[in-house]
Every structure is written in C-alpha cells, then in structure tokens.
Design an enzyme around this catalytic site. Structure first.
Site, PDB file in Angstrom:
ATOM      1  N   ALA A  66       0.868  -1.175   0.000  1.00  0.00           N
ATOM      2  CA  ALA A  66       0.000   0.000   0.000  1.00  0.00           C
ATOM      3  C   ALA A  66       0.905   1.226   0.000  1.00  0.00           C
ATOM      4  O   ALA A  66       2.059   1.162   0.450  1.00  0.00           O
ATOM      5  CB  ALA A  66      -0.877  -0.023   1.243  1.00  0.00           C
ATOM      6  N   GLY A 111       0.643  -5.068   0.952  1.00  0.00           N
ATOM      7  CA  GLY A 111      -0.545  -5.180   0.096  1.00  0.00           C
ATOM      8  C   GLY A 111      -0.256  -5.880  -1.227  1.00  0.00           C
ATOM      9  O   GLY A 111      -1.157  -6.459  -1.843  1.00  0.00           O
ATOM     10  N   GLU A 114      -0.437  -9.486  -0.423  1.00  0.00           N
ATOM     11  CA  GLU A 114      -1.862  -9.787  -0.223  1.00  0.00           C
ATOM     12  C   GLU A 114      -2.619  -9.818  -1.557  1.00  0.00           C
ATOM     13  O   GLU A 114      -3.532 -10.622  -1.736  1.00  0.00           O
ATOM     14  CB  GLU A 114      -2.480  -8.738   0.709  1.00  0.00           C
ATOM     15  N   GLU A 134       4.464  -5.096   7.449  1.00  0.00           N
ATOM     16  CA  GLU A 134       3.628  -4.078   8.099  1.00  0.00           C
ATOM     17  C   GLU A 134       4.047  -3.742   9.527  1.00  0.00           C
ATOM     18  O   GLU A 134       3.947  -2.595   9.952  1.00  0.00           O
ATOM     19  CB  GLU A 134       2.151  -4.510   8.084  1.00  0.00           C
TER      20      GLU A 134
HETATM   21  N1  COA Z   1       4.574   3.233  -0.693  1.00  0.00           N
HETATM   22  C1  COA Z   1       4.942   4.399  -1.246  1.00  0.00           C
HETATM   23  N2  COA Z   1       6.072   4.548  -1.961  1.00  0.00           N
HETATM   24  C2  COA Z   1       6.841   3.472  -2.106  1.00  0.00           C
HETATM   25  C3  COA Z   1       6.516   2.214  -1.575  1.00  0.00           C
HETATM   26  C4  COA Z   1       5.321   2.121  -0.837  1.00  0.00           C
HETATM   27  N3  COA Z   1       4.899   0.967  -0.298  1.00  0.00           N
HETATM   28  N4  COA Z   1       7.502   1.343  -1.908  1.00  0.00           N
HETATM   29  C5  COA Z   1       8.397   2.029  -2.630  1.00  0.00           C
HETATM   30  N5  COA Z   1       8.000   3.312  -2.761  1.00  0.00           N
HETATM   31  C6  COA Z   1       8.678   4.387  -3.480  1.00  0.00           C
HETATM   32  C7  COA Z   1       9.902   4.911  -2.720  1.00  0.00           C
HETATM   33  O1  COA Z   1       9.507   5.859  -1.746  1.00  0.00           O
HETATM   34  C8  COA Z   1      10.684   5.517  -3.853  1.00  0.00           C
HETATM   35  O2  COA Z   1      10.091   6.761  -4.196  1.00  0.00           O
HETATM   36  P1  COA Z   1      11.034   8.057  -4.444  1.00  0.00           P
HETATM   37  O3  COA Z   1      11.916   7.674  -5.603  1.00  0.00           O
HETATM   38  O4  COA Z   1      10.065   9.136  -4.782  1.00  0.00           O
HETATM   39  O5  COA Z   1      11.823   8.268  -3.192  1.00  0.00           O
HETATM   40  C9  COA Z   1      10.410   4.574  -5.022  1.00  0.00           C
HETATM   41  O6  COA Z   1       9.224   3.886  -4.688  1.00  0.00           O
HETATM   42  C10 COA Z   1      11.512   3.545  -5.207  1.00  0.00           C
HETATM   43  O7  COA Z   1      11.701   2.859  -3.993  1.00  0.00           O
HETATM   44  P2  COA Z   1      13.116   2.722  -3.249  1.00  0.00           P
HETATM   45  O8  COA Z   1      12.860   2.516  -1.787  1.00  0.00           O
HETATM   46  O9  COA Z   1      14.009   3.847  -3.636  1.00  0.00           O
HETATM   47  O10 COA Z   1      13.653   1.370  -3.938  1.00  0.00           O
HETATM   48  P3  COA Z   1      14.702   0.349  -3.312  1.00  0.00           P
HETATM   49  O11 COA Z   1      15.046  -0.589  -4.424  1.00  0.00           O
HETATM   50  O12 COA Z   1      15.810   1.049  -2.617  1.00  0.00           O
HETATM   51  O13 COA Z   1      13.882  -0.469  -2.181  1.00  0.00           O
HETATM   52  C11 COA Z   1      11.974  -1.664  -1.320  1.00  0.00           C
HETATM   53  C12 COA Z   1      12.818  -1.293  -2.544  1.00  0.00           C
HETATM   54  C13 COA Z   1      10.762  -2.429  -1.795  1.00  0.00           C
HETATM   55  C14 COA Z   1      12.809  -2.555  -0.382  1.00  0.00           C
HETATM   56  C15 COA Z   1      11.570  -0.384  -0.561  1.00  0.00           C
HETATM   57  O14 COA Z   1      11.003   0.516  -1.497  1.00  0.00           O
HETATM   58  C16 COA Z   1      10.548  -0.602   0.521  1.00  0.00           C
HETATM   59  O15 COA Z   1      10.892  -1.090   1.591  1.00  0.00           O
HETATM   60  N6  COA Z   1       9.284  -0.240   0.264  1.00  0.00           N
HETATM   61  C17 COA Z   1       8.219  -0.328   1.233  1.00  0.00           C
HETATM   62  C18 COA Z   1       7.760  -1.743   1.399  1.00  0.00           C
HETATM   63  C19 COA Z   1       6.678  -1.852   2.446  1.00  0.00           C
HETATM   64  O16 COA Z   1       6.878  -1.606   3.625  1.00  0.00           O
HETATM   65  N7  COA Z   1       5.485  -2.223   1.997  1.00  0.00           N
HETATM   66  C20 COA Z   1       4.369  -2.474   2.840  1.00  0.00           C
HETATM   67  C21 COA Z   1       3.445  -1.347   2.864  1.00  0.00           C
HETATM   68  S1  COA Z   1       1.985  -1.857   3.748  1.00  0.00           S
END
Ligand code: COA
Length: 260
Positions: A66, A111, A114, A134
């Site tokens: 999400a 999400g 999910e 989460e």
């Molecule tokens: N919500 C909003 N934005 C998200 C996102 C999310 N769940 N996951 C990634 N993004 C965005 C990042 O903020 C970044 O945006 P920006 O370039 O404007 O800063 C872009 O997507 C790229 O992500 P980034 O974190 O730079 O890539 P990465 O390869 O370094 O890391 C992940 C990848 C997936 C490990 C990391 O993005 C992450 O941990 N995301 C969240 C995962 C999460 O907690 N999901 C559960 C939500 S309920």
C-alpha cells in the site's frame, strides 16, 4: 475504459492487467485500488475473456505494498474504511468468475503480497521477493493477508513472516507453497501466458465452477463443501461442453468447447 495507473490488454481470451506505477514500485494508492475495482468489474462481465494475468509494470516490482504516504495520514476511522475497501477489491478478484494468475515479477510486499494471495495461482520470477513488513510500520496486514497467508502456508509460518516482517525470495516462497512455480525473469510472462492459454482451452463453465468449488473451502465445513461440490459437478453435467468433452474422449478426438 481508460486507466491512469493500469494497463489492460486483451488477446485471444487472455486479459493482462499491468499495475503501472513503476516509479513508486507500483505501490497501491487509493486511485489504483479504485482502478483495480473498475478493471476487474469490467473483466468479470466480459465474456470474451477467459483467464486474467495480473503483473507489475517496470523491472523491480509486482507491488511494493500500500502507498505508505497515504497510510501515514490514516486515523482510526479512515483506516477501517481503507482496509475494508482494499479487502472488497481483493475479494472481487478472489471471487472473479474466471481464474486470475499473478505473475509476480519483483517485490510483492505488504498489500502486494496480499494482492498476489487473492489471485488463484501465483507464478514468480526468480528475482521476486515476498513479505508482510507491516509491523515495521506499526500496523498489521489489512488487505486480507492475516487470513489468506495463514490458510495458504499454515499458521506457524504465516505468524513468523507477519511478526518478523522478513522478506523471502522466490525459491523459499516456492518451497513453502506460497507460489506455484518460479521462472527466470525473462520467461515469466511467456510461462504465465502458456498456462493461461491452457486453462482457456478447457471447458469454460467447468473452469469457472472449479474456481468456485475450491474457493468454498475457506467458507464452509468439509461436509457442506462436498455438498456444494456435488451440486456444481451436477451443473457441469448439464452443459454442452460436458457432452462434447466426454464424447471427444470416447471418439478419440480433441474436444471443441463452445462454453455452453
Ligand atoms: N509506498 C509508497 N512509496 C513506495 C513504496 C510504498 N509501499 N515502496 C516504494 N515506494 C517508493 C519509494 O519511496 C521511492 O520513491 P522516491 O523515488 O520518490 O523516493 C520509489 O518507490 C523507489 O523505492 P526505493 O525505496 O528507492 O527502492 P529500493 O530498491 O531502494 O527499495 C523496497 C525497494 C521495496 C525494499 C523499498 O522501497 C521498501 O521497503 N518499500 C516499502 C515496502 C513496504 O513496507 N510495503 C508495505 C506497505 S503496507
């Protein structure tokens, strides 16, 4: 119908829905949830579509969860509605009248995991990563994950992933039964399309009713489930495709199904 965050292509009975917000790793914001509801509602009604493939745009993600910038603004009242809205859309996918194959082509987190769980079959690329992170954000899965993951991979394992937030790779996801198959990244869509075509070549009503029968396992007792199975089995036997399928076998020829 046009979409801002999704791509829809339909070719020979197979619809491919691509979640297309790669700059945010396809994170599900409210607009995307609304569009998923619209696209799956349309697909449900479209008799030309037999099977759906759901995948993520770009090279890195299926869906990275999400949208955390939206999550950050929730309060207790809006959070309940947020969770229920996502659950409604994921339930729509799970109960679609045609099978949905998740082609998980990268991160499937929160999400995103999910969403994959609400699909009927999960295929993964070898770079896919799964997790329910989460708890690191101060929340629990809210789009059905606590229920679907637990049913799919057993409660001990689901508890571990939900409590630690650990990510697992595609091979581990395969080992524990979270995904059906793992393919090299460049082969994923070809393999998903092959499977979709194979399913689409079968008797359509039988496929549709099989999905209903298998889905019922989460809703009813084993006895009720078997009663339901017998009713759906009987329905199949009222179709032209049943006559065609059984006759073709006996006549040693390939069946030609009309979906009637
Ligand atoms: N919500 C909003 N934005 C998200 C996102 C999310 N769940 N996951 C990634 N993004 C965005 C990042 O903020 C970044 O945006 P920006 O370039 O404007 O800063 C872009 O997507 C790229 O992500 P980034 O974190 O730079 O890539 P990465 O390869 O370094 O890391 C992940 C990848 C997936 C490990 C990391 O993005 C992450 O941990 N995301 C969240 C995962 C999460 O907690 N999901 C559960 C939500 S309920």
């Amino acid at each position: 119908m046009s979409y801002q965050n999704l791509l829809l292509s339909v070719k020979e009975k197979i619809a491919v829905v691509t979640i297309n917000r790669p700059e945010k790793l396809n994170a599900l914001n409210s607009d995307l949830i609304d569009e998923l509801k619209k696209v799956f509602t349309e697909i449900n009604k479209d008799e030309k579509i037999s099977v759906v493939i759901l995948t993520g745009g770009g090279e890195k993600a299926f869906v990275a969860g999400a949208d955390i910038s939206e999550l950050n603004k929730l309060d207790m009242i809006s959070a309940k509605a947020f969770s229920e809205k996502g659950q409604e859309v994921f339930n729509l996918i799970e109960n679609l009248n045609k099978p949905v194959i998740a082609a998980v082509n990268g991160f499937a987190l929160g999400g995103g995991c999910e969403l994959a769980l609400s699909c009927h079959i999960r295929l993964a690329s070898d770079n896919a990563k799964f997790g329910q992170p989460e708890v690191s954000l101060g929340i629990i899965p809210g789009y059905g994950g606590t229920q679907r993951l637990t049913r799919l991979i057993n409660s001990g394992r689901a508890m571990e992933y939900i409590l630690t937030g650990d990510m697992i790779d595609a091979n581990e996801a395969f080992r524990i039964g979270l995904v059906n198959r793992v393919y090299p990244r460049e082969e994923l869509m070809t393999k998903a399309t092959e499977m979709a075509n194979k399913i689409a070549s079968k008797a359509g009503n039988a496929v549709r009713l099989a999905v209903k029968a298998v889905n019922a396992v989460d809703e009813v007792s084993s006895k009720e489930g078997q009663n339901y199975e017998a009713s759906l089995f009987a329905l199949c036997c009222g179709t032209e495709d049943f006559k065609e399928g059984t006759s073709a076998f006996l006549e040693k020829r390939k069946p030609v199904f009309k979906n009637k």
